[in-house]
Write an enzyme that holds these catalytic residues in place. Structure first.
Site, mmCIF file in Angstrom:
data_model
loop_
_atom_site.group_PDB
_atom_site.id
_atom_site.type_symbol
_atom_site.label_atom_id
_atom_site.label_comp_id
_atom_site.label_asym_id
_atom_site.label_seq_id
_atom_site.Cartn_x
_atom_site.Cartn_y
_atom_site.Cartn_z
ATOM 1 N N GLY A 1 24.409 34.532 41.817
ATOM 2 C CA GLY A 1 23.459 34.473 40.709
ATOM 3 C C GLY A 1 22.027 34.308 41.165
ATOM 4 O O GLY A 1 21.111 34.433 40.371
ATOM 5 N N ALA B 1 28.170 43.648 47.122
ATOM 6 C CA ALA B 1 27.472 43.479 45.852
ATOM 7 C C ALA B 1 28.278 44.099 44.728
ATOM 8 O O ALA B 1 28.774 45.213 44.858
ATOM 9 C CB ALA B 1 26.112 44.144 45.912
ATOM 10 N N THR C 1 27.242 43.070 41.046
ATOM 11 C CA THR C 1 26.055 43.173 40.203
ATOM 12 C C THR C 1 24.794 42.896 41.007
ATOM 13 O O THR C 1 23.694 43.091 40.530
ATOM 14 C CB THR C 1 26.119 42.154 39.054
ATOM 15 O OG1 THR C 1 26.313 40.863 39.620
ATOM 16 C CG2 THR C 1 27.268 42.468 38.127
ATOM 17 N N THR D 1 26.986 39.315 50.993
ATOM 18 C CA THR D 1 26.889 38.993 52.415
ATOM 19 C C THR D 1 27.521 40.091 53.271
ATOM 20 O O THR D 1 27.018 40.418 54.351
ATOM 21 C CB THR D 1 27.544 37.626 52.689
ATOM 22 O OG1 THR D 1 26.813 36.630 51.965
ATOM 23 C CG2 THR D 1 27.506 37.284 54.165
ATOM 24 N N ASP E 1 32.298 36.591 33.685
ATOM 25 C CA ASP E 1 32.618 35.943 34.939
ATOM 26 C C ASP E 1 33.332 34.676 34.491
ATOM 27 O O ASP E 1 32.746 33.607 34.432
ATOM 28 C CB ASP E 1 31.329 35.636 35.692
ATOM 29 C CG ASP E 1 31.610 35.243 37.145
ATOM 30 O OD1 ASP E 1 32.782 35.310 37.548
ATOM 31 O OD2 ASP E 1 30.665 34.853 37.839
ATOM 32 N N SER F 1 39.665 32.452 42.106
ATOM 33 C CA SER F 1 39.480 33.508 43.093
ATOM 34 C C SER F 1 38.808 32.954 44.352
ATOM 35 O O SER F 1 39.183 33.300 45.476
ATOM 36 C CB SER F 1 38.747 34.690 42.474
ATOM 37 O OG SER F 1 37.405 34.719 42.850
ATOM 38 N N LYS G 1 24.015 31.921 37.134
ATOM 39 C CA LYS G 1 25.284 31.789 36.420
ATOM 40 C C LYS G 1 25.435 30.420 35.769
ATOM 41 O O LYS G 1 26.145 30.267 34.788
ATOM 42 C CB LYS G 1 26.444 32.035 37.387
ATOM 43 C CG LYS G 1 26.521 33.490 37.816
ATOM 44 C CD LYS G 1 27.744 33.753 38.674
ATOM 45 C CE LYS G 1 27.726 35.192 39.181
ATOM 46 N NZ LYS G 1 28.797 35.434 40.155
#
Lengths: 507, 507
Positions: B169, B197, B199, B204, B257, B265, B289
């Site tokens: 975020g 990526a 969004t 990384t 999300d 996850s 977020k």
């Protein structure tokens, strides 16, 4: 990216890209792309499949439903680009978060459903969120109107137009085959669009198809109705409220039948056929869609309210839904039973009573019968043979054989009697299990497949008496149905539970 | 129905049937079928496409992902039948109706997600229902374990294993490129799997890919970690918690999300890499977020609780999320900034402070630093050059060039300066808009695309000072980004609102 069209005869809303081109476009399998024809300017959305060999770089394989919109020729140049995210996803997200759809948002969502702009997963999210949070009366009204506006409409010059709908859940509900000719024989117009079976053993369209073709465009439905007074056709072929079929396709796997969605879909179809007077049949009882009378009344109130908002007079009948209507389940058996009644039989009582009651309600609403006299007037139309003549006229105008007789319709040659394992009363006859059995026997695809029920709920039986007979057109389907029946045990004869020995239950 | 296999190089989970065979099988486009190889007995599920010409009757076109499971040869005979409805749909329906998933139900759903037994629409219904009704701690634990069990796991003999995750975020969050070498240089093991990526302007994994390959199977990840102390790889290639990618793919179009899903996850991946000590970075602030500290604390508590249930020690850091970390967004720019710090730069402060704080927490947990001394110890490792040496070793073991220097990494040649339209303070710099801009400029696919931010929030600027520079590798992408930037207006300099003239906002 400019690519050359290669038309591919595949019936899904996709395009096939070489994986090199997909990488350049930054799209992956399942992503949405926009195609723009260089010359005509026409556009179409599609979902991406990829290949390393079937399509070479520089070419896009365009599947049939996509080209129905794009109308490009082989070799045409199209610009292909990653499609923008449809705005209706913002509205769906809002609903997921507990918001309410506005009128404009509803229109946007339904348009995107009809145009295939939303993917399967996105429509499913819409359906799920609407199911969980529900739709209020305003939202149902917006949805109804949006469904009407995204499809075709009939416009009659003569009125009133009568329509009838059963919300389903009870097997053997062949009443439209009697109600439509009774109404039409009374001088009213009734353009009945019906569904095919989704979870059932036969929708009205599956039944009517035994007698005549049922696939007609909307304009034909109107023309035939004006001429014969009534028709019984498959709604799916008419492009009336086409959003409904797509939404139902997403409800079906999850076995949901969201109330607001259901009301809107019924009322959209009634609005689109120009109906003024609408009868809604709400079967009530365990193992139907509406479990008790309170719930049925509430649903009836909602149908009536939406009807008022849309300028239709709606009356609802809560009907007994714990037993099949009549004795038969499955196309040939049901049609035979209905024709028998049209030909003058005074049995089965449950079928005749239900049909004349509902037809009578419509006759009263239309002023063709005095209040309280509708059922009697309907019964007269039936007894006089006028309903049979009208049904023959309807069959003929739809392209069937008007001289068909009940005895022409025979069940499949393979059959199996399920018998009472002991003396007692039939205390349970499970609707859902009966339907499942009929489907395993091949109904509605095999017209001869189905069930004949000899002993309905409450009937006293002796050990060895047949309770119902399973019919099938193919032996292996009969075997499969028998096997499934052993597991489901749709019948309980009182006392039987005490001697529970599953493998011996059916002798 | 027995059909002969024809292998088709199409990358979706489908089969192509002639429409005659589809009718016989009673399946329609999008329906699920089961294929059974006559000889090997292997089975696979697939979704139906139909054609009138590409595949003749008697043949089934089998797409690649289906044959990955079926492993049939061209011409093999397979039995094709309409597939049973997966039982997990019953569990999903229960969740839609407000129920809670049991452990066994969760396992069944996740297995069906991983195996592609559930369709896109069905997974979407699962995601939507879980999002709307939420998951409680028990359900999150079941989900975490189910995600672990349906993928591969690492099993280290040396412990403790450290891991770190940022919930995202905040743009420019390249801290893993510093934390991993600091931790590994301190003698601990850190097998860091990262995302690409979705969004964002670069995950990384997208950053690390500038320096070295990032696609490795799980066994390689373990081997390299044992040897070098740490790795930075793409989780998607490892088959670790593979359900996650499929679920995220369905959350993405709706921009949801779901909290429970997200915790599961993250924790599934940590469990699967055998982690003992886990640091979770929770950026807090508007346009991230997690909007406020209360919310961040609650989320932290949930991560810690699930960690306890799974035998991991978890600590969370609420970090400042309203501004980008460091000055750069986009692969080359971010990697250059991180390498500059590893090479000894004492700027940018936000990047260094955040990295040594989080690394320090892990060092304290592992007993490599006294309580309260972790950040200082981490800073020493950084200043000493040991972290740089370790990073080179990691780059080398992953197959990159260990001699790479910050100056080797250059942004794209096309650039545009966004300047202050008047004197004042930068009072807003919208994260989401910056990321959108970077993506339009080509990030993360074009490594040279991105943003360099000269004036962060609170900075005093004079009229005409550059606030940020947009870089792109292709001129048309730069133009597009500039155009989008005019619409988004990600920067507000105090006073500017009074003179709101949109077309002139960016001089």
């Amino acid at each position: 990216m400019k690519l050359n069209v290669k038309l591919l005869d595949i019936a899904s809303r996709g395009v096939l890209l070489n994986s090199t081109d997909a990488r350049t476009l930054r799209v992956r399998d399942g992503d949405r792309v926009l195609l723009i024809d260089e010359v005509t300017g026409r556009t179409a959305q599609a979902y991406v499949d990829t290949t390393d060999s079937i399509i070479e770089p520089g070419v896009v394989g365009v599947y049939k439903p996509v080209n129905a919109t794009l109308a490009a020729g082989d070799g045409a140049t199209v610009e292909v680009r990653s499609a923008d995210r449809p705005r209706s996803l913002v509205h769906i997200k809002k609903k997921m978060d507990g918001g309410r759809f506005t009128k404009d948002e509803t229109v946007e969502v339904i348009k995107d459903v009809v145009d295939d702009t939303l993917s399967a997963g996105e429509i499913s999210a819409y359906v799920t969120a609407s199911y969980i949070h529900g739709l209020d009366l305003d939202e149902i009204e917006y949805l109804t109107r949006a469904m009407v506006d995204t499809g075709e409409r009939l416009r009659f010059t003569r009125h009133p137009i009568v329509d009838k709908h059963s919300i389903g859940g009870v097997p053997g509900n062949k009443i439209s085959l009697l109600i439509v000719p009774i109404i039409a024989a009374s001088g009213l117009l009734i353009p009945k669009t019906s569904s095919r079976a989704i979870t059932g053993a036969g929708g009205t369209a599956d039944l009517m198809e035994v007698l005549a073709p049922v696939d007609f465009p909307a304009s034909e439905v109107q023309r035939m109705t004006e001429k014969a007074g009534g028709v019984i056709v498959w709604g799916g072929a008419t492009n009336i409220a086409p959003a409904d079929d797509k939404i139902i396709a997403h409800e079906y796997p999850l076995r949901i039948d969201a109330r607001g969605q259901m009301i809107a879909s019924v009322m959209a179809k009634k609005t689109a056929v120009d109906a003024d007077l609408v009868i809604i049949d709400i079967p009530v009882g365990r193992n139907t869609k509406v479990e008790d009378v309170q719930d049925g009344r509430k649903l009836a109130r909602e149908f009536i309210d939406i009807g008022e908002r849309l300028g239709m007079r709606v009356e609802c009948a809560l009907s007994y839904g714990e037993s099949p209507v009549g004795h038969t389940i499955g196309p040939n058996l049901e049609v035979r039973e209905a024709l028998t009644v049209l030909e003058g039989a005074t049995e089965p009582n449950s079928l005749i009573q239900k049909s004349i009651s509902l037809a009578g309600m419509a006759l009263e609403m239309a002023g063709k019968a005095a209040p309280g006299q509708g059922a009697e007037v309907a019964a007269d139309v039936l007894r006089s043979g006028k309903a049979l003549d009208k049904m023959r006229q309807i069959i003929e105008i739809q392209g069937g054989d008007p001289n068909v007789k009940a005895e022409d319709l025979q069940p499949g040659e393979y059959k199996f009697d399920v018998r009472a394992p002991q003396d007692g009363y039939v205390i349970e006859l499970n609707n859902r299990s009966l339907v499942t059995l009929a489907r395993f026997a091949g109904s509605p695809y095999d017209h001869g497949a189905g069930l004949y029920i000899h002993a309905k709920k409450g009937k006293r039986v002796k050990k060895g008496d047949p309770i119902f007979t399973i019919y099938a057109e193919r032996e292996w389907r009969l075997s499969r149905a028998i096997e499934v029946g052993r597991a489901l045990m749709p019948v309980v004869v009182e006392g039987m539970v005490i001697e529970r020995i599953p493998q011996d239950r059916w002798v």
